[in-house]
Enzyme design. Structure first.
Site, mmCIF file in Angstrom:
data_model
loop_
_atom_site.group_PDB
_atom_site.id
_atom_site.type_symbol
_atom_site.label_atom_id
_atom_site.label_comp_id
_atom_site.label_asym_id
_atom_site.label_seq_id
_atom_site.Cartn_x
_atom_site.Cartn_y
_atom_site.Cartn_z
ATOM 1 N N ASP A 109 0.822 -1.202 0.000
ATOM 2 C CA ASP A 109 0.000 0.000 0.000
ATOM 3 C C ASP A 109 0.866 1.266 0.000
ATOM 4 O O ASP A 109 1.987 1.261 0.498
ATOM 5 C CB ASP A 109 -0.863 -0.037 1.273
ATOM 6 C CG ASP A 109 -1.901 1.057 1.319
ATOM 7 O OD1 ASP A 109 -2.720 1.110 0.382
ATOM 8 O OD2 ASP A 109 -1.895 1.851 2.279
ATOM 9 N N GLU A 118 1.516 -0.297 -4.837
ATOM 10 C CA GLU A 118 0.517 0.686 -5.255
ATOM 11 C C GLU A 118 1.190 2.049 -5.369
ATOM 12 O O GLU A 118 1.468 2.691 -4.364
ATOM 13 C CB GLU A 118 -0.630 0.771 -4.240
ATOM 14 C CG GLU A 118 -1.651 1.824 -4.635
ATOM 15 C CD GLU A 118 -2.312 2.529 -3.440
ATOM 16 O OE1 GLU A 118 -3.416 3.042 -3.620
ATOM 17 O OE2 GLU A 118 -1.721 2.566 -2.339
#
Ligand SMILES: [Ca+2]
Ligand SMILES: [Ca+2]
Ligand SMILES: [Ca+2]
Ligand SMILES: [Ca+2]
Length: 608
Positions: free
Chosen positions: A285, A319
């Protein structure tokens, strides 16, 4: 010269197809190889995988006794099935119960949003998504136990499916407060709703004065995470410049990822999780909110450790929320991440298939693929997707673009974009619910509908693609036309190795945007060692169009087309429009109905 001419009856939109092309030729030896590949999750190359991205809270409730999480404490509560923000009850057991549903969709790898124990309720919402971690060693009780997760992973592995964790190193839950912004009870000082970011790189640079509430002083695990010295403490990110690296995301405690203790501590946290659970990889993330130097050490340390733990194909993808391949590729090259989510692909696919923009965007995208190349990364390791839990869904983007005139056309656009994803370079990631025609009302929580019968009014008033069902119904319908289309695309991808390994080659892009064939484009995937080639032709316009593609071939066999994807799922027999391919001396001419595609195996001429 040898000339072959054949046509098929192809169908427009909701039509039934009579498939008169040669049936796909299945090579038995190859099929056996592929079967082995798809059973052997441990040694399977990541490029052979087909991903499903799911929020466990919104997928299937396998255990109603855990719906409110822990009995007490910060990980208790938040169950509110009528609220978009609440926990809805889905869990790890629920995913395990639906593995057969995923397997028949063709899925070989599952990526779940974070499962570690969260601060269940914070000022701006409820942790149904799992991104507000307080304990990096334990599964959140809303989702199950550490043993439940091991059981899920075992069950997936028995089916040859991989399991990926979603990990966070950028921040923890919002526990740290600042004296300059918060009262002693933790609430903001009157008149404030955020803590203004304090820049680091100025002569006047200063930090906030962090403090913890007494009953939260030791709630993070491992315990070093409770010490404010390991955080930036610069206030809330305004998502620009240095604040993007050092600021708190709406209060989420932003770790000082340049501190050696944070780096070694995070490596240790995630190595321990690998040792305990033996997952097949990580999605990372908020990568671009952490210093590049952190990834340069973290990523190789994780991959190397996984190999030592007997996971030779452990895969990591980040990401990086950015649509520019120059910025994305920085992380796969300098940043040493094996792969990133391909936000550039999503952007281009949405523009071409949902907004009706020029296919030249695809040509320009793929022309930048060399940017990703270095010793351990390349463009075919990118994770391609059309929808996600932050941006929203394909179905929403199609609605939002406003150019689709009928429900049938919306469905067609979704199918076509999925075909593009499965046939392009990169590893396809299906966002849960897209295979059931979910649309959503926008981004973030508006794109996180329940697969089980939902109680959220703003979800249940949405009209779904390809079905009269709504999200008020349970939606695990294996006859849904999108489910069927994705299953067929998965099957083709598994059967045809060249779709997983072949090199991309542009074959046709109109050079004038106003030409009659400007909505057509074609590219090939080519096995450079055998010369095997599959040709993908798309018509992104709404009417019949033809393209003359310069290729010296003797034979063209259709393997899959739009109509074949739909034939099993619809019984209506309307508007039939011919698609054709004709082999000429120096080219082939392909005519396709509007919003359709076809995959051809081409055989090159000997004198070529
Ligand atoms: Ca539950
Ligand atoms: Ca950060
Ligand atoms: Ca905070
Ligand atoms: Ca709605």
């Amino acid at each position: 010269m040898k000339q072959i001419f054949f046509t098929s009856l192809a169908l427009l939109l909701l039509a039934f197809h009579i498939h008169v092309h040669a049936a796909p030729k299945v090579n038995d030896a190859k099929a056996t190889d592929d079967n082995v590949i798809y059973q052997d999750y441990l040694h399977r190359d990541i490029r052979d995988d087909i991903f499903y991205f799911v929020l466990p809270d919104r997928f299937n409730n396998g255990n109603q006794t855990n719906d409110n999480g822990a009995v007490s404490g910060v990980s208790h509560g938040g169950f509110d099935p009528r609220s978009e923000r609440g926990f809805h009850g889905g869990d790890i057991n629920g995913i395990e119960q639906k593995l057969a549903y995923l397997e028949s969709l063709g899925i070989t790898a599952i990526w779940m949003t974070p499962l570690l124990r969260n601060n269940a309720i914070q000022k701006d919402g409820i942790a149904h998504h799992g991104y507000w971690i307080v304990d990096f060693t334990e599964i959140d009780p809303h989702f199950g136990t550490n043993d439940d997760l091991k059981q899920l992973i075992d069950a997936a592995h028995r089916r040859g499916m991989k399991v990926f964790f979603d990990i966070i190193t950028n921040h923890t839950a919002d526990i740290i407060r600042y004296k300059e912004c918060h009262q002693l009870d933790g609430r903001f000082i009157e008149g404030l709703t955020r803590c203004e970011y304090k820049p680091v790189n100025t002569a006047m640079s200063e930090q906030y004065s962090p403090f913890l509430l007494d009953d939260e002083a030791n709630i993070k695990t491992p315990s070093w995470l409770n010490d404010p010295q390991y955080y930036h403490n610069q206030g809330d990110s305004n998502f620009e410049g240095e604040s993007s690296l050092n600021g708190d995301f709406n209060g989420l405690d932003d770790l000082n990822t340049l501190h050696p203790k944070v780096l070694s501590g995070m490596v240790e946290i995630y190595q321990n999780l690998i040792a305990e659970f033996k997952p097949d990889g990580f999605r990372i993330d908020t990568v671009r909110h952490v210093d590049l130097s952190f990834w340069q050490t973290f990523s190789p340390a994780i991959v190397e450790f996984a190999k030592q733990q007997g996971i030779p194909q452990f895969h990591v993808f980040g990401e990086v929320y950015d649509t520019n391949p120059v910025n994305l590729s920085l992380y796969t090259t300098d940043g040493k991440l094996p792969s990133v989510l391909d936000f550039a692909f999503q952007d281009v696919a949405a523009k071409i298939f949902y907004q009706g923009q020029s296919p030249l965007l695809a040509k320009q995208l793929f022309e930048q693929d060399d940017l990703y190349k270095d010793e351990d990364s390349q463009a075919d390791l990118l994770m391609t997707f059309l929808s996600n839990h932050d941006m929203g869904r394909a179905g929403y983007f199609i609605n939002d673009a406003g150019i689709a005139s009928t429900e049938a056309e919306k469905l067609q656009r979704s199918i076509l974009s999925h075909a593009f994803m499965f046939l392009s370079r990169g590893i396809p990631v299906v966002y849960y619910g897209d295979e059931q025609g979910f649309t959503g009302d926008g981004n973030d929580i508006d794109a996180r509908e329940d697969m089980f019968a939902s109680h959220v009014a703003s979800y249940n008033d949405n009209s779904l693609l390809g079905t009269l069902a709504t999200t008020a119904d349970d939606n695990f319908n294996i006859a849904h036309p999108l489910y069927r289309a994705i299953a067929a695309l998965s099957e083709l991808r598994k059967t045809e190795r060249v779709l997983r390994r072949g090199e991309y080659q542009a074959r046709f892009y109109a050079d004038k945007e106003n030409a009659s064939h400007a909505a057509m484009f074609a590219f090939s995937r080519i096995d450079s060692s055998t010369g095997e080639e599959l040709l993908m032709v798309f018509n992104t316009g709404t009417s019949l169009a033809s393209a003359t593609i310069p290729m010296l071939v003797t034979e063209v066999d259709s393997l899959l087309n739009t109509q074949a994807l739909k034939e099993a799922a619809t019984s209506s027999k309307t508007a039939i429009s011919p698609s054709q391919v004709r082999v000429n001396e120096h080219d082939i001419k392909v005519s396709l109905a509007g919003l359709s595609f076809e995959v051809y195996r081409v055989t090159h001429r000997n004198d070529y």
